[in-house]
Design a protein around this motif. Structure first.
Motif, PDB file in Angstrom:
ATOM      1  N   ARG A 258     -65.586 -21.835 -23.606  1.00 26.89           N
ATOM      2  CA  ARG A 258     -65.453 -20.733 -24.548  1.00 26.89           C
ATOM      3  C   ARG A 258     -64.125 -20.002 -24.334  1.00 26.89           C
ATOM      4  O   ARG A 258     -63.442 -19.627 -25.296  1.00 26.89           O
ATOM      5  N   ILE A 259     -63.754 -19.824 -23.075  1.00 23.15           N
ATOM      6  CA  ILE A 259     -62.469 -19.176 -22.767  1.00 23.15           C
ATOM      7  C   ILE A 259     -61.312 -20.025 -23.263  1.00 23.15           C
ATOM      8  O   ILE A 259     -60.333 -19.507 -23.817  1.00 23.15           O
ATOM      9  N   LEU A 260     -61.418 -21.336 -23.096  1.00 16.68           N
ATOM     10  CA  LEU A 260     -60.355 -22.246 -23.532  1.00 16.68           C
ATOM     11  C   LEU A 260     -60.159 -22.179 -25.040  1.00 16.68           C
ATOM     12  O   LEU A 260     -59.021 -22.125 -25.530  1.00 16.68           O
ATOM     13  N   VAL A 261     -61.249 -22.141 -25.784  1.00 17.22           N
ATOM     14  CA  VAL A 261     -61.164 -22.049 -27.253  1.00 17.22           C
ATOM     15  C   VAL A 261     -60.476 -20.752 -27.662  1.00 17.22           C
ATOM     16  O   VAL A 261     -59.597 -20.732 -28.529  1.00 17.22           O
ATOM     17  N   ASP A 262     -60.868 -19.660 -27.029  1.00 14.08           N
ATOM     18  CA  ASP A 262     -60.258 -18.365 -27.351  1.00 14.08           C
ATOM     19  C   ASP A 262     -58.767 -18.357 -27.029  1.00 14.08           C
ATOM     20  O   ASP A 262     -57.952 -17.850 -27.809  1.00 14.08           O
ATOM     21  N   SER A 263     -58.400 -18.929 -25.901  1.00 16.76           N
ATOM     22  CA  SER A 263     -56.992 -18.956 -25.495  1.00 16.76           C
ATOM     23  C   SER A 263     -56.161 -19.800 -26.453  1.00 16.76           C
ATOM     24  O   SER A 263     -55.034 -19.421 -26.808  1.00 16.76           O
ATOM     25  N   VAL A 264     -56.705 -20.932 -26.868  1.00 14.63           N
ATOM     26  CA  VAL A 264     -55.996 -21.779 -27.833  1.00 14.63           C
ATOM     27  C   VAL A 264     -55.824 -21.034 -29.153  1.00 14.63           C
ATOM     28  O   VAL A 264     -54.760 -21.103 -29.791  1.00 14.63           O
ATOM     29  N   ASP A 265     -56.845 -20.290 -29.563  1.00 18.29           N
ATOM     30  CA  ASP A 265     -56.742 -19.483 -30.792  1.00 18.29           C
ATOM     31  C   ASP A 265     -55.590 -18.483 -30.679  1.00 18.29           C
ATOM     32  O   ASP A 265     -54.820 -18.294 -31.635  1.00 18.29           O
ATOM     33  N   LEU A 266     -55.474 -17.839 -29.534  1.00 18.43           N
ATOM     34  CA  LEU A 266     -54.399 -16.854 -29.327  1.00 18.43           C
ATOM     35  C   LEU A 266     -53.027 -17.528 -29.413  1.00 18.43           C
ATOM     36  O   LEU A 266     -52.090 -16.982 -30.019  1.00 18.43           O
ATOM     37  N   ILE A 267     -52.896 -18.701 -28.839  1.00 18.51           N
ATOM     38  CA  ILE A 267     -51.609 -19.401 -28.868  1.00 18.51           C
ATOM     39  C   ILE A 267     -51.271 -19.846 -30.285  1.00 18.51           C
ATOM     40  O   ILE A 267     -50.112 -19.743 -30.717  1.00 18.51           O
ATOM     41  N   VAL A 268     -52.260 -20.323 -31.029  1.00 18.31           N
ATOM     42  CA  VAL A 268     -52.038 -20.725 -32.427  1.00 18.31           C
ATOM     43  C   VAL A 268     -51.610 -19.514 -33.256  1.00 18.31           C
ATOM     44  O   VAL A 268     -50.688 -19.593 -34.082  1.00 18.31           O
ATOM     45  N   ILE A 269     -52.273 -18.388 -33.037  1.00 13.61           N
ATOM     46  CA  ILE A 269     -51.904 -17.146 -33.735  1.00 13.61           C
ATOM     47  C   ILE A 269     -50.466 -16.754 -33.401  1.00 13.61           C
ATOM     48  O   ILE A 269     -49.709 -16.317 -34.272  1.00 13.61           O
ATOM     49  N   SER A 270     -50.077 -16.923 -32.148  1.00 16.54           N
ATOM     50  CA  SER A 270     -48.711 -16.560 -31.740  1.00 16.54           C
ATOM     51  C   SER A 270     -47.673 -17.415 -32.460  1.00 16.54           C
ATOM     52  O   SER A 270     -46.612 -16.909 -32.847  1.00 16.54           O
ATOM     53  N   VAL A 271     -47.963 -18.695 -32.665  1.00 10.90           N
ATOM     54  CA  VAL A 271     -47.038 -19.568 -33.396  1.00 10.90           C
ATOM     55  C   VAL A 271     -46.923 -19.117 -34.850  1.00 10.90           C
ATOM     56  O   VAL A 271     -45.824 -19.087 -35.429  1.00 10.90           O
ATOM     57  N   ALA A 272     -48.051 -18.735 -35.443  1.00  5.38           N
ATOM     58  CA  ALA A 272     -48.036 -18.243 -36.829  1.00  5.38           C
ATOM     59  C   ALA A 272     -47.209 -16.964 -36.943  1.00  5.38           C
ATOM     60  O   ALA A 272     -46.444 -16.792 -37.910  1.00  5.38           O
ATOM     61  N   ILE A 273     -47.328 -16.080 -35.960  1.00  3.71           N
ATOM     62  CA  ILE A 273     -46.537 -14.837 -35.967  1.00  3.71           C
ATOM     63  C   ILE A 273     -45.053 -15.160 -35.858  1.00  3.71           C
ATOM     64  O   ILE A 273     -44.214 -14.527 -36.522  1.00  3.71           O
ATOM     65  N   LEU A 274     -44.709 -16.159 -35.047  1.00  6.48           N
ATOM     66  CA  LEU A 274     -43.306 -16.550 -34.907  1.00  6.48           C
ATOM     67  C   LEU A 274     -42.735 -17.089 -36.219  1.00  6.48           C
ATOM     68  O   LEU A 274     -41.562 -16.852 -36.543  1.00  6.48           O
ATOM     69  N   LEU A 275     -43.544 -17.813 -36.967  1.00 12.16           N
ATOM     70  CA  LEU A 275     -43.108 -18.293 -38.286  1.00 12.16           C
ATOM     71  C   LEU A 275     -42.745 -17.118 -39.191  1.00 12.16           C
ATOM     72  O   LEU A 275     -41.704 -17.127 -39.858  1.00 12.16           O
ATOM     73  N   VAL A 276     -43.613 -16.109 -39.207  1.00 10.72           N
ATOM     74  CA  VAL A 276     -43.359 -14.918 -40.024  1.00 10.72           C
ATOM     75  C   VAL A 276     -42.109 -14.200 -39.519  1.00 10.72           C
ATOM     76  O   VAL A 276     -41.273 -13.751 -40.313  1.00 10.72           O
ATOM     77  N   ALA A 277     -41.956 -14.101 -38.198  1.00  7.50           N
ATOM     78  CA  ALA A 277     -40.803 -13.416 -37.622  1.00  7.50           C
ATOM     79  C   ALA A 277     -39.501 -14.093 -38.022  1.00  7.50           C
ATOM     80  O   ALA A 277     -38.509 -13.429 -38.356  1.00  7.50           O
ATOM     81  N   ALA A 278     -39.475 -15.420 -38.013  1.00  5.39           N
ATOM     82  CA  ALA A 278     -38.268 -16.155 -38.394  1.00  5.39           C
ATOM     83  C   ALA A 278     -37.951 -15.939 -39.871  1.00  5.39           C
ATOM     84  O   ALA A 278     -36.782 -15.786 -40.251  1.00  5.39           O
ATOM     85  N   LEU A 279     -38.974 -15.914 -40.704  1.00  8.88           N
ATOM     86  CA  LEU A 279     -38.768 -15.654 -42.133  1.00  8.88           C
ATOM     87  C   LEU A 279     -38.183 -14.258 -42.347  1.00  8.88           C
ATOM     88  O   LEU A 279     -37.262 -14.068 -43.148  1.00  8.88           O
ATOM     89  N   VAL A 280     -38.718 -13.284 -41.615  1.00  3.36           N
ATOM     90  CA  VAL A 280     -38.223 -11.912 -41.733  1.00  3.36           C
ATOM     91  C   VAL A 280     -36.770 -11.827 -41.277  1.00  3.36           C
ATOM     92  O   VAL A 280     -35.937 -11.182 -41.929  1.00  3.36           O
TER      93      VAL A 280
END
Length: 290
Positions: A258-280
């Motif tokens: 369960r911890i591993l799934v949550d951690s992977v979710d956080l890392i995936v979210i971080s990549v999505a935020i980086l995409l938005v940051a680069a666009l900005v």
């Protein structure tokens, strides 16, 4: 792990309740680190102040990672869990802002000779970045190519944050404190340039120019920079939680999965935020600062 004087100023729970207070503590941590490094390690002050800033935060960061890992065990639904993680991310962001404000303010107000000693490594880094940027613009690279270049560089920093957090627990704070020092110098240099265009003195007009220049510089670099730092903190939190879980649980346990799934979710979210940051950074920041 025993806590030092600076480390016990605020606990993770108190930080989550009042995240904005972390900007004040970040300012204090970075300021003390700056003046201690100038006093004791003058020739290497640029790197030493980053390490001292990190040391002041290690206990808080490590305690936060343990607290967030416990939330993974007690909260079974992912959305409420991510909301809880958001509390930690909020005070991390304010801590970073405190670092940036401290470094930019001291860069602006200290004498030039002192600034050159205190921020020698950061100044060289910014000069290298400016040289690379000039080269890129000289090649008349299109926005799409610039977006790819920026995103690739940000992904590299993200990977460093993940590795530092996984292998050293709270070690990712080093990457973030270093970035804060570089951003602070960039803002301070912008403010110094604007202040240099007016006559000296302490009149109200010059004081107003000082604060407006510092604010404008902060706005310039933090439009996209805040998103990038949020991404790095999110990834570091995910990797740090895994690091704690590896030490505390068996791989076969449901808790670990369960911890591993949550951690992977956080890392995936971080990549999505980086995409938005680069666009900005490519399409929005230049609208305000061409």
């Amino acid at each position: 792990m025993p806590a030092m004087v600076l480390e016990i100023l605020i606990s993770p729970k108190a930080a989550e309740r009042n995240p904005w207070e972390m900007a004040f503590f970040g300012f204090i941590y970075a300021s003390i680190a700056l003046f201690l490094s100038l006093w004791i390690f003058e020739d290497n002050a640029g790197m030493v102040m980053v390490f001292l800033t990190v040391i002041a935060c290690l206990y808080l960061m490590q305690s936060t990672l343990r607290m967030e890992e416990k939330k993974d065990i007690t909260i079974t639904q992912e959305l409420p869990l991510l909301k809880e993680h958001g509390r930690a991310l909020a005070f991390f962001m304010f801590l970073f802002i405190g670092f940036v404000i401290a470094f930019s303010v001291w860069y602006t107000v200290l004498p030039q000779e002192t600034v050159s000693k205190a921020f020698n490594v950061q100044i060289k880094t910014i000069q290298q970045v400016n040289t690379l940027t000039s080269s890129v613009h000289g090649q008349a690279i299109q926005n799409q190519g610039l977006f790819t270049l920026i995103l690739a560089n940000n992904i590299k920093v993200l990977l460093f944050s993940i590795l530092f957090a996984f292998f050293y627990g709270a070690g990712a704070i080093f990457i973030l404190a270093w970035n804060a020092s570089v951003v602070g110098v960039a803002i301070g240099e912008f403010a110094r340039g604007a202040i240099g265009t007016v006559s000296g003195g302490l009149g109200l007009a010059n004081i107003a120019i000082y604060f407006s220049s510092l604010s404008l510089g902060f706005f310039r670099y933090m439009i996209h920079g805040s998103l990038e730092i949020l991404a790095y903190f999110t990834a570091a939190l995910g990797a740090g939680i895994i690091s704690i879980a590896v030490a505390r649980h068996e791989f076969q346990e449901d808790k670990f999965k369960r911890i591993l799934v949550d951690s992977v979710d956080l890392i995936v979210i971080s990549v999505a935020i980086l995409l938005v940051a680069a666009l900005v950074e490519v399409y929005i920041t230049p609208v305000f600062f061409s």
